[in-house]
Scaffold this active site. Structure first.
Site, short mmCIF file in Angstrom:
data_model
loop_
_atom_site.label_atom_id
_atom_site.label_comp_id
_atom_site.label_asym_id
_atom_site.label_seq_id
_atom_site.Cartn_x
_atom_site.Cartn_y
_atom_site.Cartn_z
CB CYS A 26 -0.96 -0.07 1.18
SG CYS A 26 -2.48 1.16 0.97
CG HIS A 39 -3.91 -3.59 2.48
ND1 HIS A 39 -3.30 -3.19 3.61
CD2 HIS A 39 -4.54 -2.49 2.11
CE1 HIS A 39 -3.13 -1.76 3.29
NE2 HIS A 39 -4.21 -1.52 2.46
CD GLU A 47 -2.04 -6.49 4.61
OE1 GLU A 47 -1.60 -6.81 3.58
OE2 GLU A 47 -2.26 -5.10 5.11
#
Lengths: 220, 251
Positions: A76, A202, A204
């Site tokens: 990001c 993202h 994650e």
């Protein structure tokens, strides 16, 4: 050992959680010796790119980051600081990726509700035919990747969805290894220059697809 | 193009999911992390955890639970219920929540929206509005729809957006629990006047209802609880049908 660079980059709990879920040992650090000794390096980032670049310069870690020859992943804003420059601020970036970071056109300056054309009843349903733009800013939610290129996306196909939260995007260029479209804007969803990788999304928070991308990075 | 989202909502009391959840015919009440994982594995795009604890102790347990949820699931999740201050929001952010949902506290003190948004970003702030029609006007309510307020749905949603809300979670209390479909016209009107995403809630009873609220209702996301919990429809079949209808979804 994975080093997550600690430079006041905002809440990075989700990156730590994702590495734990993958059974990966990591350390959150600003210590040059630890970063140099790590197998892989993650540069996180949440919030404002200009502030992140300033923090990174203040930390004195920029020359070290440039000198790394092991796989580095910017996530990001961690990707954005590695670009040439950003309209956020505006600010100069570290310039490893040959891309600029620009703001998505704001409400009203983008295409109309194309997404619903043909899906709405022909008659006047409430709100139909209004001039509300489809491309909302921030670009938040799940969007599809295209033009996947290279090992970071091993085992994945174009059209897979990942999770984005951002108002500024990296432009397309020679380092683009994945694209995404938001409204009329086609942008770099991921970049790579030599051993430096970056994802605007993202991984994650991107379910199984994101897990695969992180595993791919961890096994580079 | 951003995919339309499907969001199961889980009610949590004293750290446990309450209301039965029916997976594969097995009725379970309990582990919020495990249930979140299952929904995530089925293709839920996001989860909402609503703390319905009534006690201080219950609320403290919820913060611990949010940490466990953040460790255990790999999709974004929103937490709501009883968030009344910047400190409450900060605790939940630190615990790993992606977004907080505010309801009655925002009505009592609208400046809370801008205080949280300017500190942590609009993407972190969801304003939940439980509304029902009173004398032909859509009015925001509190306490599960029982207490009317003087806030009109549409103007309140616009004010919330102006104050920095990143998303509106609109529940029609007239439709909630009826399984007769969402409040389509009100949802579409809300989407027409806002530039931030709208999550529609209340009334889902079938795949068709969800399809309607994402098309005619123009919602960016559909939230439901019981139809998912009781296994009436499963997320994979729902998503396949939505995709077949030309709606952009994450498969």
């Amino acid at each position: 050992m994975i080093a997550i660079i600690d430079y006041n980059a905002g809440n990075i709990r989700s990156v730590e959680n994702a590495l734990s879920r993958l059974g990966c040992e990591y350390v959150l650090t600003a210590d040059p010796a630890v970063i140099r000794a790590a197998d892989k390096v993650i540069l996180p980032g949440v919030g404002n790119a200009a502030a992140a670049v300033a923090e990174l310069r203040r930390s004195g870690l920029v020359p070290l980051i440039r000198s790394l020859r092991k796989p580095v992943l910017g996530i990001c804003v961690g990707l954005q600081v590695l670009c040439r420059d950003s309209e956020e601020g505006p600010c100069e970036g570290i310039g490893l990726f040959d891309a600029h970071v620009r703001r998505f056109p704001g409400a009203g300056a983008v295409s109309k509700k194309e997404s619903l054309r043909g899906m709405l009843p022909a008659t006047d349903s409430p709100g139909a035919g209004d001039e509300r733009p489809v491309a909302k800013v921030p670009h938040m939610g799940w969007n599809a990747l295209g033009n996947l290129d290279g090992k970071l996306f091993a085992g994945l196909q174009g059209g897979c969805h990942v999770y984005f939260v951002h108002s500024y995007y990296p432009t397309l260029g020679p380092d683009t290894i994945a694209t995404c479209r938001h409204g009329d804007t086609l942008f770099s969803a991921a970049l790579r220059y030599e051993n430096f990788y970056g994802t605007q999304f993202h991984p994650e928070k991107s379910g199984a697809v994101g897990g695969q991308i992180l595993r791919n990075f961890l096994t580079l | 193009m951003v995919a339309k989202r499907i969001i199961p909502c889980l009610d949590v009391k004293d750290g446990q999911v309450v209301k039965g959840i029916n997976f594969l015919g097995l009725k379970e009440v309990g582990d919020a992390v495990e249930m979140g994982r299952r929904y995530s594995a089925q293709g839920a795009d996001e989860l909402v955890y609503l703390d319905v604890s009534a006690t201080f102790e219950g609320r403290r347990t919820f913060v611990d639970l949010v940490s466990k949820i953040a460790s255990g699931i790999d999709i974004p999740f929103t937490v709501g219920g009883g968030i009344a201050s910047l400190d409450d929001a900060a605790r939940l952010l630190d615990a790993g929540a992606d977004k907080v949902s505010l309801n009655s506290a925002a009505i009592a003190d609208p400046s809370l929206i801008s205080r949280i948004a300017s500190r942590y970003g609009s993407q972190f702030v969801v304003i939940a509005i439980d509304a029902r029609q009173l004398d032909g006007r859509w009015m925001a309510t509190t306490h599960g729809g029982h207490v009317p307020t003087d806030r009109e749905l549409f103007s309140w949603a616009q004010e919330a957006q102006e104050r920095g809300a990143g998303e509106i979670l609109f529940t029609s209390m007239d439709h909630d629990g009826t399984r007769t479909g969402y409040a389509l016209e009100a949802t579409a009107r809300l989407c027409g006047i806002l530039s931030i995403p709208v999550i529609a809630s209340g009334g889902a009873g079938s795949i068709g209802h969800i399809r309607e609220v994402l098309t005619a209702g123009q919602a960016d996301a559909a939230l439901a609880a019981s139809i998912f919990h009781y296994g009436q429809i499963t997320i994979p079949e729902l998503k396949r049908e939505l995709a077949a209808a030309g709606i952009p979804v994450r498969l």
